[in-house]
Motif scaffolding. Structure first.
Motif, mmCIF file in Angstrom:
data_model
loop_
_atom_site.group_PDB
_atom_site.id
_atom_site.type_symbol
_atom_site.label_atom_id
_atom_site.label_comp_id
_atom_site.label_asym_id
_atom_site.label_seq_id
_atom_site.Cartn_x
_atom_site.Cartn_y
_atom_site.Cartn_z
ATOM 1 N N MET A 1 37.323 68.582 18.668
ATOM 2 C CA MET A 1 37.486 70.022 18.432
ATOM 3 C C MET A 1 36.232 70.767 18.824
ATOM 4 S SD MET A 1 39.334 69.933 14.718
ATOM 5 C CE MET A 1 38.858 68.227 14.396
ATOM 6 N N LEU A 2 36.422 71.906 19.477
ATOM 7 C CA LEU A 2 35.324 72.825 19.778
ATOM 8 C C LEU A 2 35.668 74.178 19.181
ATOM 9 C CD1 LEU A 2 32.799 73.951 21.379
ATOM 10 C CD2 LEU A 2 34.377 74.319 23.298
ATOM 11 N N CYS B 1 19.335 65.782 12.217
ATOM 12 C CA CYS B 1 20.515 64.915 12.143
ATOM 13 C C CYS B 1 20.627 64.265 10.774
ATOM 14 C CB CYS B 1 20.511 63.877 13.249
ATOM 15 S SG CYS B 1 19.472 62.470 12.962
ATOM 16 N N GLN B 2 21.859 63.942 10.415
ATOM 17 C CA GLN B 2 22.162 63.240 9.165
ATOM 18 C C GLN B 2 23.361 62.326 9.421
ATOM 19 O OE1 GLN B 2 23.021 66.049 6.018
ATOM 20 N NE2 GLN B 2 20.895 66.785 5.903
ATOM 21 N N PRO B 3 23.435 61.171 8.755
ATOM 22 C CA PRO B 3 24.670 60.388 8.802
ATOM 23 C C PRO B 3 25.772 61.147 8.070
ATOM 24 C CG PRO B 3 23.144 59.455 7.194
ATOM 25 C CD PRO B 3 22.403 60.563 7.889
ATOM 26 N N SER B 4 27.009 61.065 8.584
ATOM 27 C CA SER B 4 28.087 61.893 8.018
ATOM 28 C C SER B 4 28.957 61.141 7.036
ATOM 29 C CB SER B 4 28.953 62.458 9.136
ATOM 30 O OG SER B 4 29.681 61.425 9.769
ATOM 31 N N LEU C 1 25.838 63.729 12.168
ATOM 32 C CA LEU C 1 25.822 65.184 12.344
ATOM 33 C C LEU C 1 24.519 65.580 13.022
ATOM 34 C CD1 LEU C 1 27.193 66.008 8.825
ATOM 35 C CD2 LEU C 1 28.372 66.498 10.976
ATOM 36 N N PHE D 1 22.416 68.972 14.480
ATOM 37 C CA PHE D 1 22.346 70.436 14.347
ATOM 38 C C PHE D 1 21.212 70.919 15.246
ATOM 39 C CE2 PHE D 1 20.994 74.304 12.077
ATOM 40 C CZ PHE D 1 22.202 74.876 11.711
ATOM 41 N N GLN E 1 24.069 75.272 17.327
ATOM 42 C CA GLN E 1 25.234 74.441 17.644
ATOM 43 C C GLN E 1 25.202 73.186 16.792
ATOM 44 O OE1 GLN E 1 25.645 73.700 21.858
ATOM 45 N NE2 GLN E 1 27.785 73.056 21.634
ATOM 46 N N MET E 2 26.348 72.761 16.322
ATOM 47 C CA MET E 2 26.405 71.487 15.623
ATOM 48 C C MET E 2 27.410 70.559 16.295
ATOM 49 S SD MET E 2 28.779 71.503 12.349
ATOM 50 C CE MET E 2 29.151 69.865 12.983
ATOM 51 N N HIS F 1 29.396 66.726 15.627
ATOM 52 C CA HIS F 1 29.689 65.564 14.780
ATOM 53 C C HIS F 1 30.037 64.433 15.746
ATOM 54 C CE1 HIS F 1 32.365 63.582 11.464
ATOM 55 N NE2 HIS F 1 31.172 63.048 11.521
ATOM 56 N N MET G 1 33.248 64.419 18.078
ATOM 57 C CA MET G 1 34.472 64.705 17.318
ATOM 58 C C MET G 1 34.557 66.205 16.993
ATOM 59 S SD MET G 1 37.182 63.678 15.720
ATOM 60 C CE MET G 1 38.253 64.590 14.594
ATOM 61 N N ASN G 2 33.418 66.799 16.618
ATOM 62 C CA ASN G 2 33.384 68.226 16.242
ATOM 63 C C ASN G 2 32.218 68.897 16.952
ATOM 64 O OD1 ASN G 2 34.058 66.563 13.496
ATOM 65 N ND2 ASN G 2 35.307 68.402 13.578
ATOM 66 N N ASP G 3 32.457 70.123 17.384
ATOM 67 C CA ASP G 3 31.442 70.887 18.121
ATOM 68 C C ASP G 3 31.645 72.348 17.732
ATOM 69 O OD1 ASP G 3 29.939 72.261 20.033
ATOM 70 O OD2 ASP G 3 30.769 71.190 21.752
ATOM 71 N N ILE G 4 30.616 72.954 17.156
ATOM 72 C CA ILE G 4 30.703 74.386 16.787
ATOM 73 C C ILE G 4 29.492 75.088 17.393
ATOM 74 C CG2 ILE G 4 30.833 76.089 14.934
ATOM 75 C CD1 ILE G 4 32.064 73.997 13.108
ATOM 76 N N MET H 1 22.813 64.962 1.090
ATOM 77 C CA MET H 1 21.588 65.127 1.872
ATOM 78 C C MET H 1 21.393 66.589 2.244
ATOM 79 S SD MET H 1 21.975 61.893 4.450
ATOM 80 C CE MET H 1 23.721 61.656 4.107
ATOM 81 N N GLN I 1 35.907 73.216 10.574
ATOM 82 C CA GLN I 1 36.739 72.206 11.229
ATOM 83 C C GLN I 1 36.904 71.037 10.263
ATOM 84 O OE1 GLN I 1 34.903 70.918 14.902
ATOM 85 N NE2 GLN I 1 35.196 72.884 15.920
ATOM 86 N N LEU J 1 33.831 70.521 7.824
ATOM 87 C CA LEU J 1 32.547 71.025 8.316
ATOM 88 C C LEU J 1 32.579 72.546 8.285
ATOM 89 C CD1 LEU J 1 32.303 68.548 11.284
ATOM 90 C CD2 LEU J 1 30.739 68.635 9.314
ATOM 91 N N PHE K 1 30.182 75.943 9.155
ATOM 92 C CA PHE K 1 29.010 76.369 9.930
ATOM 93 C C PHE K 1 28.836 77.872 9.705
ATOM 94 C CE2 PHE K 1 26.962 77.641 13.926
ATOM 95 C CZ PHE K 1 26.048 76.632 14.158
ATOM 96 N N HIS L 1 28.729 69.843 5.165
ATOM 97 C CA HIS L 1 29.841 68.903 5.282
ATOM 98 C C HIS L 1 30.373 68.704 3.874
ATOM 99 C CE1 HIS L 1 31.326 64.613 6.499
ATOM 100 N NE2 HIS L 1 32.290 65.500 6.547
ATOM 101 N N ASN M 1 26.637 66.855 3.190
ATOM 102 C CA ASN M 1 25.548 67.140 4.134
ATOM 103 C C ASN M 1 25.273 68.639 4.175
ATOM 104 O OD1 ASN M 1 27.469 64.902 5.526
ATOM 105 N ND2 ASN M 1 25.338 64.383 5.918
ATOM 106 N N ILE N 1 22.447 71.250 6.245
ATOM 107 C CA ILE N 1 21.299 71.426 7.158
ATOM 108 C C ILE N 1 21.049 72.927 7.303
ATOM 109 C CG2 ILE N 1 20.325 70.998 9.449
ATOM 110 C CD1 ILE N 1 22.115 68.552 9.706
#
Lengths: 123, 123
Positions: free
Chosen positions: A34-35, A69-72, A79, A81, A99-100, A102, A114-117, B34, B70, B79, B81, B102, B115, B117
């Motif tokens: 997804m964007l 970054c962080q583990p999701s 993730l 950012f 922009q973020m 996932h 997977m995810n883009d915002i 986090m 999303q 997520l 934003f 998140h 999450n 950030i």
């Protein structure tokens, strides 16, 4: 590779691909990807790339200022950012953006988006 | 409730709590949560709230400009934003910021922040 270095390597790869040939970004997305681009929601690698390649500018140059970054979660996602600026050819001033991403692991040991915002930060 | 309305309701709740009594944000985080705040990584609800309550300002007012959301995957996460501005008491100019959350579902049918950030967007 530690997560921060991985996130930075991804971001460098993403924007250098965007700035040299946006059509090549397709391999970073998959069908469920997804964007959300300036509020517009698009799903699927092909539709996402169609949108990015149809943006009304030819040449651009992304510069990133921060990468966090962080583990999701347990699925091994990450993730990322980013804040930075975007210089369009022929424009005097660069545009600030955030922009973020996932990122999710692939069976081949790589990641896909997977995810883009994306949002411009208007001053 | 549709995801966009849910995201907006969360964001309204988060910032109104932040601006009225930051100590109450603790209930929105859990132990694995986090926060990366201007590059500083903090884990755990108690440590996160300690950091937020120790920030060097007393009164503040968040205003959000955009909220995008999303679904983050099969685990039912979301997520969120946000872009907006932050007015500190006694300061002439508001600071622009971007923040991502998140959210993960709780067994009680609510969400917690897995999450978080946060970055100021310097002009």
């Amino acid at each position: 590779m530690d997560p921060d270095a991985l996130a930075k390597a991804f971001v460098e790869h993403y924007y250098s691909t965007f700035d040299s040939n946006r059509a090549n970004l397709g391999s970073l997305y998959q069908e469920p990807s997804m964007l959300t681009f300036e509020g517009l929601k698009i799903q699927g690698a092909q539709r996402i790339v169609s949108h990015l390649t149809s943006l009304p500018f030819q040449q651009c140059q992304h510069t990133f200022t921060t990468v966090d970054c962080q583990p999701s979660g347990p699925a091994g996602g990450m993730l990322v950012f980013v804040s930075g600026s975007l210089q369009l050819a022929g424009e005097q001033h660069a545009l600030k953006f955030s922009q973020m991403f996932h990122l999710m692991p692939t069976p081949q040991g790589s990641f896909y988006v997977m995810n883009d915002i994306f949002r411009l930060n208007y001053a």
